[in-house]
Design an enzyme around this catalytic site. Sequence first.
Site, mmCIF file in Angstrom:
data_model
loop_
_atom_site.group_PDB
_atom_site.id
_atom_site.type_symbol
_atom_site.label_atom_id
_atom_site.label_comp_id
_atom_site.label_asym_id
_atom_site.label_seq_id
_atom_site.Cartn_x
_atom_site.Cartn_y
_atom_site.Cartn_z
ATOM 1 N N ASP A 198 11.482 -41.348 7.227
ATOM 2 C CA ASP A 198 12.638 -40.493 7.008
ATOM 3 C C ASP A 198 13.915 -41.345 6.974
ATOM 4 O O ASP A 198 14.054 -42.298 7.724
ATOM 5 C CB ASP A 198 12.680 -39.493 8.178
ATOM 6 C CG ASP A 198 13.750 -38.445 8.016
ATOM 7 O OD1 ASP A 198 13.683 -37.693 7.032
ATOM 8 O OD2 ASP A 198 14.651 -38.376 8.874
ATOM 9 N N GLU A 241 11.831 -42.562 2.400
ATOM 10 C CA GLU A 241 12.762 -41.594 1.826
ATOM 11 C C GLU A 241 14.091 -42.294 1.591
ATOM 12 O O GLU A 241 14.710 -42.775 2.536
ATOM 13 C CB GLU A 241 12.989 -40.411 2.775
ATOM 14 C CG GLU A 241 13.918 -39.383 2.145
ATOM 15 C CD GLU A 241 14.673 -38.516 3.158
ATOM 16 O OE1 GLU A 241 15.080 -37.421 2.779
ATOM 17 O OE2 GLU A 241 14.882 -38.948 4.304
#
Length: 474
Positions: A198, A241
């Site tokens: 993330d 990401e």
Amino acid sequence: MKARILCILLIALLIAAVPASAEVTYEVFVRAFADSDGDGVGDLKGLMRKLDYLSELGVDSLWLMPVFPSPSYHGYDVTDYRSINPEYGTMEDLEALLADAHSRGMAVILDLPINHTSIDHPWFRERPEFYRWADERANLDLRVWGEKVWKPYGDTWYYAIFWDGMPDLDYENPDVRDEMIDIALYWLDMGVDGFRLDAASHIYGMGEWSARQEIERSASWWVEFQIACVAKNPNCYLLGEAWESLDKRAALLAGLDAAVNFDVGGAIIALLRTGGSGKGYVRNLALTYAAYAEVRPGIPDAPFLTNHDQNRVYAALGAKPERAKMAANMLLTLPGNPILYYGEEIGMMGAKPDEEIRTPMLWGGGDRSETRWHPSIYNTRTLTVAEQDADPDSLLNHYRRLLAFRRAHPALTGGEFDAADVGNDIVAAYALSTPEERALIIHNATAVQQETAEGVIPACTSLIVVDGERWTFP
Ligand code: CA
């Protein structure tokens, strides 16, 4: 003799335990997917019971959105990186899920949000040096996405790029780096096949260094992280990401196997909604792969249509099944590691706020594993899995056919990419080739038929020619 049979059995088991690859990844929100114990909240046991569905769909890898303890429903603010959220189950449940998935050649990767923790993580009180505190150089008025990033705390300030409840960790502190690597190795030891990372571009937050230094420093952290992970498991898959420009994504790939590609889904949706140049779409793909090739071999790209942070693709396409099928054609004929977001394969609807794009998977047919965590306001007419199962022309069966086709043709997954000239710039035409196989792919995303050098292609249809054999996907 017995020992030899045992040995062969053991080798067979070991081979079966090696996941195929992270070819096509399926993003699962565990809370919304399938419930095993009747409390209405999705859990790991529920997900395990749906592995038949997922292997029949034809995905190779599961990305579980965060499964760690967290005060939020979504889990991106973690309070303990070494446990399972009790609402989702136990460590034994995860081990059972891993064993079952691996026996089907399916990999499992965990979402690891390590740019920040929850403010309720014990570290915030016990290890304040793990976080970023304002010093005299800090610009306390700095705003990112309209919000001040330095948050007041007693007589000082901490850095939190996303919101007050998620303070950023300080990756200049070697203890933070060691701790996060230990956590990754802990899960790899358990048999997890990799991580979705993330906020991979925000490890070094905005505003303290130049934009270039921030990305370089973030990339050097991922290189360190990847070296440690690969030493534990050479097949470990790291998916980053990075909602960033192409040059920044490419730089981060120094330490990642693939970066999620926010551009390509937007481009596919735009072509289907408003039309445009298929040739331009192909040119942008070529530019992307060329930029990536300077950093990492192969095509380290993870395209998707929409994810858990965006309005659902079926809604974005005006709930038109022929467009949804075409979007699937375009996604699943891209090289690299495409990602499907759960429910996309049945045309689930949803628009912001976030809860509405993360609603219960619609199993239908009286299936009691359907979750009730947040009933959808948008999915009043969506056809369930049970309903679509029975209809050969359903979106679900279209996804199944495409995934089977992709699996049967290695050129589609890891081939060389080249733009193709078929005498028509409205269609998107390109070739993917391996030494053994060449696939020519032509997408007509428009509402009218298109003439090409390969013949007329009907509206909203893809033509794929592999070594002279032709397939059409309407
Ligand atoms: Ca449950």
